[in-house]
Design an enzyme around this catalytic site. Structure first.
Site, PDB file in Angstrom:
ATOM      1  CG  ASP A 282      -2.342   0.226   1.007  1.00  0.00           C
ATOM      2  OD1 ASP A 282      -2.467   1.689   0.221  1.00  0.00           O
ATOM      3  OD2 ASP A 282      -3.303   0.752   1.303  1.00  0.00           O
TER       4      ASP A 282
HETATM    5  C1  NOJ Z   1      -3.876   3.694   0.466  1.00  0.00           C
HETATM    6  C2  NOJ Z   1      -5.060   3.076   0.011  1.00  0.00           C
HETATM    7  O1  NOJ Z   1      -5.434   2.320   1.655  1.00  0.00           O
HETATM    8  C3  NOJ Z   1      -5.717   2.569  -1.045  1.00  0.00           C
HETATM    9  O2  NOJ Z   1      -6.860   1.035  -0.723  1.00  0.00           O
HETATM   10  C4  NOJ Z   1      -5.520   2.706  -2.324  1.00  0.00           C
HETATM   11  O3  NOJ Z   1      -5.499   1.900  -3.534  1.00  0.00           O
HETATM   12  C5  NOJ Z   1      -4.001   3.269  -2.756  1.00  0.00           C
HETATM   13  N1  NOJ Z   1      -3.793   4.377  -1.308  1.00  0.00           N
HETATM   14  C6  NOJ Z   1      -3.637   3.985  -4.269  1.00  0.00           C
HETATM   15  O4  NOJ Z   1      -4.999   5.035  -3.863  1.00  0.00           O
END
Ligand code: NOJ
Length: 743
Positions: A282
């Site tokens: 993430d």
């Molecule tokens: C953080 C989020 O937790 C995740 O779900 C998302 O896909 C990413 N950012 C990218 O935006």
């Protein structure tokens, strides 16, 4: 154009010529890999957000173009539209290896056409509708330069304070697993090589939804049993459905950050489950292992993540900055890097990017798909199916189309963008005019003879009651009041946890003053999570929980208000009556001292000051018609191991309207080696019945439905007695019997 053709032919030559006519996909991947330098390999593991577009804390980096040209970037996120993706891809094609970039985006509930938020969609229990929503999203996103969505979020969620409950399928593992598979199918279509498919991404691996206190990004502390029994199955279902990618979660589980969790990523996901796709961290979660206190610095963090099996680094730059040195120092074998690169290249091949890096950059297709009228029809249908009828005193709904005067009141009546929910995508060149407000939807529905009156009444937040008088005056002139209240769309979502989940501001007070006029009041509750609204629940004449329904919200709500669609949705998360009950979920254990009612408090598992029951339970939802359940039959009262039991029941539509019912089957394992839940959803059927019609439905109970993870994490069905319950919700059990699993 000439330049484009020259580039492509150069490219095709490099693949077919230099790589000596490889045959299988693995051979193609290996032939590319064999030509790459270590720096280029590490580049494939590096993902950046596009300039000026962030869905996380941005690290400024002004040399993106140079890095892409140097082969130091494998993927971009938050880059959309054919023009922009093409311009970055052209730079990638200037790199020595000409390996195309992958473009990823959070396409969570639609791209240009916005669908209901996933939690709302899950309430449809309609796997085909859910698959359709993902299919439309994939068609639009892929037409707009994107090959990869960071969805579905398959995190089980039992705490409505957590803002991201809006993004998942609710609290149930069985239903959540089916929905995960349907979403993967919808996004990925038949083949990744189809130009209208995008790679799906099962996230957030794992147990992100179990954040302590419902506070986003918080730690998770759970037993192995709960992890395997409750949180992991939807991820396994995504793997079985062929999901192309996984995303790690931000949280620690029992002290270990998921991004550095070798057991989860390498042993379980890539080992036991045989996952062949790749894993992305993430946003920044590799670097965040320093904050978690398990890595001293970025180098340590990169070592932990690559060893654990995290293949791509989203935005932390620790792979880019440290992997080469770690290889030189012999801390990371090149084989680990090669494995990660292979996984990524394989997907780029499967997507057809090596055949044509610009195949997703067709401006004509973009125009056609983004404005395809069929997509609006699809979202309207899915939206209708997602609206939950919570209350309908004296059958106030559906409203007659001959009502003379309707007062439509509330801060959400005329808003446009609010209807789209948290993860709507800002698509280049698209404004908000295609969104159907709730006001417009009602106007579209009523005839010439119905007068529509409007007052805002109050804001969503704040304590001003200045608009109350006007709202009351308008209500007094009407035959019926419709009040649209709730949260703002960005009060749920990432980093949007709330400790108080009441309806914000003075909205319920506004409702009180409207009810005091004596007029019937239909309340629409717009939200991204289960809210607490006891006053409304106890006093409003009718309640529709509309969540965030997307760009056809207005039309879908009007369809339901006037009975052009008979509501069929049922809640997939328990609605508490107070935050004090959280976490609250239907499939809890019995405890040694279960309370049998709210009066039963003497040394019982209960609260002194609060009911043990939720306000609305899992599986609850009304219809404009009524259904009778009868004639439960089991093919046998004893099930031999490795055989099955057939179950049937008759459902009759006993009301005036045609409608759909979601018939739910629950089981309880009465005596087992571990305490088992008081009930667990194991099957359901969504059936359509004309008024007066009866249908017999059938279920099969096999060993898998009786199995659970025992203390040693083996999936077993233990002999003994099981209760079988069929009902209209987890509390509204209409038919009950039991059977025995023989030794
Ligand atoms: C953080 C989020 O937790 C995740 O779900 C998302 O896909 C990413 N950012 C990218 O935006």
């Amino acid at each position: 154009m000439i330049k484009k053709i020259a580039l492509i032919s150069l490219f095709v030559f490099s693949v077919t010529g230099v790589f000596s006519q490889p045959k299988t996909l693995d051979q193609k991947v290996d032939s590319v890999l064999s030509l790459m330098t270590l720096q280029e390999k590490i580049g494939q593991l590096n993902q950046y957000t596009d300039d000026g577009a962030a869905t996380g804390p941005v690290t400024v980096d002004d040399k993106k173009a140079t890095q892409i040209r140097n082969g130091e970037v494998g993927s971009l996120l938050n880059c959309k539209g054919v023009e922009r993706t093409r311009s970055w891809q052209e730079i990638a094609m200037e790199s020595r290896m000409k390996i195309p970039l992958l473009f990823g985006q959070d396409v969570i509930h639609g791209y240009k056409t916005t669908f209901p938020i996933p939690l709302a969609e899950s309430c449809s229990w309609d796997l085909k509708a859910i698959e359709l929503a993902a299919r439309v999203a994939a068609t639009e996103a892929s037409a707009s330069g994107i090959q990869w969505t960071f969805a579905p979020m398959v995190d089980i969620a039992r705490d409505p304070r957590w803002g991201r409950v809006m993004e998942g399928a609710g609290e149930d593992t069985y239903l959540g697993s089916l929905i995960a598979a349907a979403q993967v199918k919808g996004f990925q279509g038949n083949e990744l090589s189809d130009v209208n498919s995008v790679m799906a991404c099962a996230k957030h691996f794992a147990a992100y939804g179990a954040a302590i206190g419902g506070r986003d990004y918080n730690s998770v502390d759970i037993s192995d049993h709960t992890l395997w029994q409750v949180y992991l199955p939807p991820f396994k279902a995504a793997v079985d459905a062929g999901v192309a990618t996984f995303m790690t979660s931000f949280n620690t589980i029992n002290g270990i950050p998921s991004t550095g969790n070798k057991y989860l990523l390498r042993d379980v996901l890539k080992g036991k489950w045989g996952f062949k796709g790749f894993v992305v961290s993430d946003w920044g979660s590799i670097g965040e292992m320093i904050n978690h206190g398990v890595a001293k610095n970025g180098s340590d963090a990169a070592l932990l993540a690559i060893t654990a099996g995290c293949d791509m680094d989203m935005e932390s730059r620790d792979y880019k900055n440290h992997l080469a040195q770690l290889v030189k120092d012999k801390k990371v074998p090149v084989s680990l890097i090669d494995d990660a690169v292979r996984r990524i290249l394989r997907k780029k091949f499967e997507l057809g990017l090596f055949d044509d890096p610009y195949r997703y950059c067709n401006a004509e297709r973009q125009q056609k798909e983004l404005f395809n009228p069929e997509h609006d029809k699809a979202t309207r249908q899915v939206a209708e199916k997602s609206i939950v009828l919570l209350k309908n005193e004296n059958n106030l709904l559906p409203l007659s189309k001959d009502v003379k005067t309707i007062a439509f009141i509330g801060p959400l009546v005329k808003s446009l963008k609010q209807n789209k929910g948290f993860w709507d995508v800002d698509v280049p060149g698209v404004d908000s005019t295609f969104i159907v407000s709730q006001w417009q939807g009602l106007k579209n529905k009523v005839g010439k003879h119905t007068k529509l009156l409007y007052a805002k009444g109050c804001d969503i937040e704040g304590d001003s009651k200045a608009g109350f008088a006007e709202a009351v005056a308008v209500a007094k002139k009407a035959d019926v009041v419709i009040l649209s209240i709730g949260e703002k769309r960005d009060m749920s979502g990432e980093a949007k946890s709330r400790s108080n989940i009441d309806i914000p501001g003075v909205q319920e007070e506004l409702e009180k003053t409207l009810l005091a006029t004596g007029k019937p009041v239909v309340v629409l509750i717009n939200a991204g999570r289960p809210l607490v609204f006891n006053y409304t629940a106890d006093h409003a004449s009718a309640i529709l929980y509309t969540w965030w329904l997307g760009n056809q919200a207005g039309n879908a709500i009007a369809d339901v208000l006037f009975g052009d669609y008979n509501p069929s949705a049922k809640l997939t998360m328990t609605f508490p009556r107070s935050v004090g009950q959280i976490p609250i979920y239907y499939n809890h254990l019995n405890t040694g001292r279960p309370a049998t009612s709210d009066k039963d408090k003497n040394y019982r598992s209960s609260y002194l000051d609060l009911s043990i029951y939720p306000k609305y339970e899992f599986g609850y939802g009304l219809s404009y018609t009524t259904f009778k359940y009868s004639n439960l039959k089991l093919s046998s009262k004893e099930m031999k191991p490795d055989s099955s039991i057939e179950v049937s029941a008759t459902i009759t539509n006993t009301g005036k309207y045609d409608g759909e019912e979601i018939v739910q089957l629950y089981l309880r394992d009465l005596v087992a080696s571990l305490s088992r839940p008081v009930e667990e959803l194991k099957d359901f059927k969504k059936i359509f019945l004309k008024a007066g019609e009866s249908k017999t439905i059938h279920f099969t109970i096999d060993k898998d439905k009786l199995s659970f993870y025992n203390h040693d994490l083996q999936w077993v069905a233990e002999p003994g007695k099981f209760d079988l319950m069929i009902g209209a919700s987890s509390r509204d059990i209409r038919l009950k019997d039991s059977f025995e699993l023989a030794k």
